[in-house]
Design an enzyme around this catalytic site. Structure first.
Site, PDB file in Angstrom:
ATOM      1  N   ARG A  59     -12.757 -45.333 -28.399  1.00  0.00           N
ATOM      2  CA  ARG A  59     -13.466 -46.581 -28.657  1.00  0.00           C
ATOM      3  C   ARG A  59     -14.950 -46.411 -28.945  1.00  0.00           C
ATOM      4  O   ARG A  59     -15.484 -47.040 -29.851  1.00  0.00           O
ATOM      5  CB  ARG A  59     -13.328 -47.557 -27.473  1.00  0.00           C
ATOM      6  N   THR A  60     -15.617 -45.579 -28.163  1.00  0.00           N
ATOM      7  CA  THR A  60     -17.074 -45.503 -28.346  1.00  0.00           C
ATOM      8  C   THR A  60     -17.387 -45.002 -29.752  1.00  0.00           C
ATOM      9  O   THR A  60     -18.160 -45.613 -30.493  1.00  0.00           O
ATOM     10  CB  THR A  60     -17.712 -44.611 -27.258  1.00  0.00           C
ATOM     11  N   LYS A  88     -20.897 -20.788 -32.295  1.00  0.00           N
ATOM     12  CA  LYS A  88     -21.596 -19.529 -32.625  1.00  0.00           C
ATOM     13  C   LYS A  88     -22.721 -19.266 -31.641  1.00  0.00           C
ATOM     14  O   LYS A  88     -23.500 -18.343 -31.807  1.00  0.00           O
ATOM     15  CB  LYS A  88     -22.199 -19.622 -34.033  1.00  0.00           C
ATOM     16  N   ARG A 109     -22.458 -38.052 -26.695  1.00  0.00           N
ATOM     17  CA  ARG A 109     -21.655 -38.042 -25.455  1.00  0.00           C
ATOM     18  C   ARG A 109     -21.595 -36.602 -24.980  1.00  0.00           C
ATOM     19  O   ARG A 109     -21.263 -35.695 -25.763  1.00  0.00           O
ATOM     20  CB  ARG A 109     -20.248 -38.584 -25.706  1.00  0.00           C
ATOM     21  N   HIS A 137     -23.253 -44.971 -18.980  1.00  0.00           N
ATOM     22  CA  HIS A 137     -22.693 -45.298 -20.296  1.00  0.00           C
ATOM     23  C   HIS A 137     -23.273 -46.679 -20.644  1.00  0.00           C
ATOM     24  O   HIS A 137     -22.587 -47.698 -20.550  1.00  0.00           O
ATOM     25  CB  HIS A 137     -21.163 -45.327 -20.182  1.00  0.00           C
TER      26      HIS A 137
END
Ligand code: NCD
Length: 312
Positions: A59-60, A88, A109, A137
């Site tokens: 959803r986010t 890397k 996130r 959040h």
């Protein structure tokens, strides 16, 4: 329209925002839904949302992408760090710096607390925290409060139960900090091992009425206007045996609805696992998908306000 309170701002913690900020954002969210798509599509024309997700998201990420596209902007980003130069050995700082070179606002996130705050020191573009560890959040809390406001036409005076994993659920922290601006009763319901972290209790207990419970008792259900359900954050559990003991502890189903106020609203940031029975999805009490839909509108309003001093 009141003066834009969000232009060029970082959205790292809900604690950086106050009641006037929420009122402004909710007004823009209402307004944006009334715009014709052509007009709406002009707001972020030529602008880019850059993102990186070090943790899973449905959803986010998709609501931000959909929101950005609905205001005429574009999104580019990394949703699978295994496909990026992080593999890397590139540092977090260099990765953030690079994304900010190619975009006008960045969304992150990350599993670590403090990751978004740190990114603000590196990025020259506004940073949006899309979830930092078990810390916060903030945009989820903004849309949670917006959903409550749309449904109940008020926030003050409500009794709000927050149920489930209160220790690791980052949406819970952002939500209680946001709610501490209002005159509400908060009832925290969790098993003892998943109680809210003490520092947050110290932070807000002088501002808001807050009580802790181990059971979602009949007596409590009779009082609640909102039940905000959360998933047990399995991935943040140090010991899976502990997880197995508490999984499925507070399932919201018809039985719970029967004992609750007829107009109780059930919210959940989603994803759900087994905390809410799908059998109540079609009741008027189930607000969680409407809440997810509001996420797109609220994030469109937020992006518009971050990117433009005068979005309309
Ligand atoms: C939440 C999250 O990632 O914190 N999901 C979301 O963004 N709506 C909730 C969760 O994962 O349980």
């Amino acid at each position: 329209m009141a003066k834009n309170r969000f232009f060029n701002r970082n959205v790292v913690s809900i604690r950086d925002f106050n009641l006037d900020d929420f009122a402004y954002l909710f007004d823009v969210t209402d307004k944006i839904q009334t715009l014709k798509s052509k007009e709406r599509g002009e707001i972020a024309k030529g602008l880019i949302l850059g993102y990186i997700f070090y943790e899973y998201s449905t959803r986010t990420r998709l609501s931000f992408e959909s929101a950005m596209s609905s205001i005429g902007g574009r999104s580019l980003g990394i949703s699978d760090v295994d496909s990026s130069s992080i593999m890397k050995g590139e540092s977090y700082a260099d990765t953030i710096k690079t994304i900010s070179l190619y975009s006008d606002v960045i969304l992150i996130r990350h599993p670590s607390d403090g990751s978004s705050r740190y990114a603000c020191e590196i990025s020259q573009k506004p940073v949006i925290n899309g979830g930092s560890g078990s810390e916060e959040h903030p945009t989820q809390a903004m849309l949670d409060i917006y959903t409550i406001f749309k449904e109940k036409k008020k926030i003050d005076g409500l009794s709000i139960g927050i149920v489930g994993d209160l220790k690791y659920g980052r949406t819970v922290y952002s939500l209680i900090y946001a709610l501490s601006n209002y005159n509400v009763d908060i009832h925290l319901v969790s098993p003892a091992v998943l109680k809210i972290r003490n520092e947050s209790i110290y932070d807000i207990s002088h501002k808001v009425n807050m009580r802790q419970h181990v059971e979602l008792s009949d007596e409590l259900l009779e009082k609640l206007d909102i039940i905000y359900v959360t998933r047990i954050q399995r991935e943040r559990f140090p010991d899976l045996q502990e997880y197995n003991k508490i999984q499925g502890l507070y399932t919201i189903d018809e039985n719970v609805l029967k004992k609750s106020k007829p107009d109780v609203s059930i919210l959940h940031p989603l994803p759900r696992v087994d905390e809410i029975s799908p059998s109540i999805d079609n009741t008027a009490n189930a607000l969680y998908f409407k809440q997810a839909a509001y996420g797109k509108e609220l994030r469109a309003a937020l992006l518009s306000s971050l990117l433009h001093e005068d979005p309309f």
